[in-house]
Design an enzyme around this catalytic site. Structure first.
Site, PDB file in Angstrom:
ATOM      1  N   CYS A 115      50.796  41.870  38.196  1.00  0.00           N
ATOM      2  CA  CYS A 115      50.746  42.907  39.240  1.00  0.00           C
ATOM      3  C   CYS A 115      52.123  43.183  39.838  1.00  0.00           C
ATOM      4  O   CYS A 115      52.329  44.227  40.457  1.00  0.00           O
ATOM      5  CB  CYS A 115      49.760  42.520  40.328  1.00  0.00           C
ATOM      6  SG  CYS A 115      48.096  42.363  39.682  1.00  0.00           S
ATOM      7  N   HIS A 256      50.798  46.880  46.418  1.00  0.00           N
ATOM      8  CA  HIS A 256      49.929  46.752  45.247  1.00  0.00           C
ATOM      9  C   HIS A 256      48.479  46.918  45.717  1.00  0.00           C
ATOM     10  O   HIS A 256      48.091  46.403  46.771  1.00  0.00           O
ATOM     11  CB  HIS A 256      50.136  45.364  44.623  1.00  0.00           C
ATOM     12  CG  HIS A 256      49.149  45.042  43.555  1.00  0.00           C
ATOM     13  ND1 HIS A 256      48.904  45.880  42.485  1.00  0.00           N
ATOM     14  CD2 HIS A 256      48.317  43.971  43.392  1.00  0.00           C
ATOM     15  CE1 HIS A 256      47.978  45.333  41.716  1.00  0.00           C
ATOM     16  NE2 HIS A 256      47.611  44.182  42.236  1.00  0.00           N
ATOM     17  N   ASN A 286      41.974  48.246  40.836  1.00  0.00           N
ATOM     18  CA  ASN A 286      43.239  47.546  40.587  1.00  0.00           C
ATOM     19  C   ASN A 286      43.694  47.821  39.144  1.00  0.00           C
ATOM     20  O   ASN A 286      43.095  47.316  38.199  1.00  0.00           O
ATOM     21  CB  ASN A 286      43.031  46.054  40.830  1.00  0.00           C
ATOM     22  CG  ASN A 286      44.297  45.236  40.629  1.00  0.00           C
ATOM     23  OD1 ASN A 286      45.311  45.745  40.160  1.00  0.00           O
ATOM     24  ND2 ASN A 286      44.240  43.965  40.982  1.00  0.00           N
TER      25      ASN A 286
HETATM   26  O1  UT7 Z   1      45.897  42.007  41.451  1.00  0.00           O
HETATM   27  C1  UT7 Z   1      45.705  40.656  41.183  1.00  0.00           C
HETATM   28  C2  UT7 Z   1      45.540  39.913  42.409  1.00  0.00           C
HETATM   29  N1  UT7 Z   1      44.140  39.774  42.701  1.00  0.00           N
HETATM   30  C3  UT7 Z   1      43.729  39.869  43.941  1.00  0.00           C
HETATM   31  O2  UT7 Z   1      44.515  40.150  44.817  1.00  0.00           O
HETATM   32  C4  UT7 Z   1      42.284  39.553  44.242  1.00  0.00           C
HETATM   33  C5  UT7 Z   1      42.187  38.728  45.497  1.00  0.00           C
HETATM   34  N2  UT7 Z   1      40.823  38.379  45.833  1.00  0.00           N
HETATM   35  C6  UT7 Z   1      39.900  39.279  46.238  1.00  0.00           C
HETATM   36  O3  UT7 Z   1      40.168  40.458  46.285  1.00  0.00           O
HETATM   37  C7  UT7 Z   1      38.556  38.773  46.690  1.00  0.00           C
HETATM   38  O4  UT7 Z   1      38.590  37.367  46.780  1.00  0.00           O
HETATM   39  C8  UT7 Z   1      37.390  39.192  45.763  1.00  0.00           C
HETATM   40  C9  UT7 Z   1      37.131  40.697  45.908  1.00  0.00           C
HETATM   41  C10 UT7 Z   1      37.718  38.869  44.322  1.00  0.00           C
HETATM   42  C11 UT7 Z   1      36.105  38.479  46.159  1.00  0.00           C
HETATM   43  O5  UT7 Z   1      35.813  38.722  47.536  1.00  0.00           O
HETATM   44  P1  UT7 Z   1      35.451  37.501  48.498  1.00  0.00           P
HETATM   45  O6  UT7 Z   1      35.134  38.075  49.803  1.00  0.00           O
HETATM   46  O7  UT7 Z   1      36.591  36.519  48.411  1.00  0.00           O
HETATM   47  O8  UT7 Z   1      34.132  36.953  47.851  1.00  0.00           O
HETATM   48  P2  UT7 Z   1      33.853  35.505  47.234  1.00  0.00           P
HETATM   49  O9  UT7 Z   1      34.542  35.325  45.927  1.00  0.00           O
HETATM   50  O10 UT7 Z   1      34.062  34.481  48.292  1.00  0.00           O
HETATM   51  O11 UT7 Z   1      32.294  35.631  46.967  1.00  0.00           O
HETATM   52  C12 UT7 Z   1      31.353  35.832  48.035  1.00  0.00           C
HETATM   53  C13 UT7 Z   1      29.970  35.988  47.428  1.00  0.00           C
HETATM   54  C14 UT7 Z   1      29.629  34.905  46.429  1.00  0.00           C
HETATM   55  O12 UT7 Z   1      28.273  34.586  46.571  1.00  0.00           O
HETATM   56  P3  UT7 Z   1      27.832  33.247  47.383  1.00  0.00           P
HETATM   57  O13 UT7 Z   1      28.502  32.119  46.655  1.00  0.00           O
HETATM   58  O14 UT7 Z   1      28.372  33.453  48.762  1.00  0.00           O
HETATM   59  O15 UT7 Z   1      26.362  33.287  47.275  1.00  0.00           O
HETATM   60  C15 UT7 Z   1      29.829  35.586  45.094  1.00  0.00           C
HETATM   61  O16 UT7 Z   1      29.036  35.041  44.070  1.00  0.00           O
HETATM   62  O17 UT7 Z   1      29.884  37.242  46.727  1.00  0.00           O
HETATM   63  C16 UT7 Z   1      29.383  36.998  45.424  1.00  0.00           C
HETATM   64  N3  UT7 Z   1      29.946  38.013  44.542  1.00  0.00           N
HETATM   65  C17 UT7 Z   1      29.383  39.213  44.351  1.00  0.00           C
HETATM   66  N4  UT7 Z   1      28.249  39.756  44.846  1.00  0.00           N
HETATM   67  C18 UT7 Z   1      27.950  41.003  44.480  1.00  0.00           C
HETATM   68  C19 UT7 Z   1      31.100  37.949  43.820  1.00  0.00           C
HETATM   69  N5  UT7 Z   1      31.283  39.100  43.167  1.00  0.00           N
HETATM   70  C20 UT7 Z   1      30.221  39.902  43.483  1.00  0.00           C
HETATM   71  C21 UT7 Z   1      29.856  41.198  43.111  1.00  0.00           C
HETATM   72  N6  UT7 Z   1      28.733  41.728  43.634  1.00  0.00           N
HETATM   73  N7  UT7 Z   1      30.612  41.964  42.289  1.00  0.00           N
END
Ligand code: UT7
Length: 331
Positions: A115, A256, A286
């Site tokens: 990125c 980004h 992204n």
């Molecule tokens: O460009 C490269 C650099 N990358 C980034 O900058 C990405 C940085 N990270 C993020 O943007 C975020 O961490 C994510 C968007 C990837 C995830 O968001 P989050 O608020 O950190 O969610 P999480 O990973 O903590 O997941 C929360 C919940 C989980 O369920 P439980 O364990 O709480 O029951 C996941 O399983 O959301 C669930 N989950 C989803 N639910 C519905 C994860 N992905 C999805 C989805 N739809 N697509």
């Protein structure tokens, strides 16, 4: 060797025609438009057609850029393509694009900065212009992320899209425009939090690597999120500070585009006003190396960027890699 200043003399972009909405993805994995919008700010993304690849997107973005410049492909000296999704391991996508464009005089190479690739490539390209050895350098940030995301993994497949953004770098005598500073960083200890484990010399392609889904992006989203906000803020403040500036001086902050919450948290720490921030993640998701040049192109096209404006570009991504670029817009 003379020391000239380099500037962005033209800009263009290209995204594939096919739009994939959050509702489309909700038919394939257990997700929803509401979850994706709330957690990421993404509404839809562009996806390549069958057979469409990085060099196609790159060539089209460069053609659009050159069309806005009056410079012909034959005049290009160097093509740099930051990407993590080249057409193939070799030859470089830059060579394939050189042929597609008929840029006979140009040499070129791909650059792996994830990125942050576009900023790393801008810094690299600018050196060739600033030393006076090259007059026309093209940098095209291009990624076809849909070629390396697991369509069955809801945690990653909703986050990415495909696209390309190109800039032409040329020398200028005008002291009121051009690149002012580059601040680039890497910390390899972060590699494990965002990577594609197979396909290189460590884990060459095999039935096993395919069965274990190792040719896809693996990410610890929460850890990446935390570091992204911290380092984007730090690197923006530092480049401003060492150039005697403060966030309030910025006409535009172009971060980004990985997650709207990352952008908003960073902007809040920098105390930026909404009108100072470029955001388009809703429409493209992204696109890795392409997010910053696409945002720049749209900001320029819709009149938000004017000649002489003070701008910071800031990135964070796999590696970890991160960085900032301070410039005065020149077109
Ligand atoms: O460009 C490269 C650099 N990358 C980034 O900058 C990405 C940085 N990270 C993020 O943007 C975020 O961490 C994510 C968007 C990837 C995830 O968001 P989050 O608020 O950190 O969610 P999480 O990973 O903590 O997941 C929360 C919940 C989980 O369920 P439980 O364990 O709480 O029951 C996941 O399983 O959301 C669930 N989950 C989803 N639910 C519905 C994860 N992905 C999805 C989805 N739809 N697509």
């Amino acid at each position: 060797m003379q020391n000239t200043r380099a500037y962005i003399s033209a800009i263009g972009m290209y995204v594939p025609e096919k739009r994939v909405t959050n509702d489309d993805l909700a038919e394939l994995v257990n997700t929803s438009d509401e979850w994706i919008r709330e957690r990421t700010g993404i509404g839809e993304r562009r996806v390549v057609a069958d057979g469409e690849c990085n060099s196609d997107l790159s060539a089209k973005a460069i053609e659009n850029c050159l069309a806005n410049s009056g410079v012909s492909a034959e005049e290009i000296d160097l093509i740099i393509i930051p990407t993590v999704t080249p057409d193939m391991a070799f030859p470089s996508t830059a060579c394939l694009v050189q042929e597609k464009l008929g840029a006979k005089k140009a040499w070129g190479f791909d650059l792996s900065g994830a990125c942050s690739g576009f900023l790393f490539a801008l810094a690299t390209g600018a050196q060739f212009v600033q030393t006076g050895t090259h007059k026309k350098v093209v940098v095209v940030g291009t990624d076809v992320m849909t070629s390396i995301i697991d369509p069955q993994d809801r945690a990653t497949c909703v986050l990415f899209g495909d696209g390309a953004g190109a800039v032409l770098l040329e020398p200028t005598e005008d002291e009121g425009i051009g690149f002012l500073d580059f601040l680039l960083r890497a910390d390899g200890s972060g590699g494990k939090y965002l990577h594609m484990p197979a396909g290189g010399s460590k884990n060459p392609a095999s039935h096993e690597t395919v069965d274990k889904r190792m040719h896809y992006v693996h990410q610890d989203g929460r850890t990446v999120f935390k570091f992204a906000v911290k380092y984007l803020t730090e690197v923006t403040l530092e480049i401003l500070r060492r150039n005697g500036r403060v966030p309030e001086d910025l006409s535009l902050f172009v971060p980004h585009q990985a997650n709207l919450r990352i952008i908003k948290s960073t902007a809040a720490r920098l105390k930026l006003r909404e009108d100072q921030i470029a955001v388009n993640i809703e429409r493209y998701a992204n696109t890795t190396a392409a997010t910053i040049p696409i945002s720049l192109f749209e900001s320029y096209s819709n009149g938000r960027l004017k000649k002489g404006d003070l701008v910071v570009l800031a990135s964070f991504g796999a590696g970890f890699t991160w960085g900032s670029v301070l410039l005065r817009w020149g077109i």
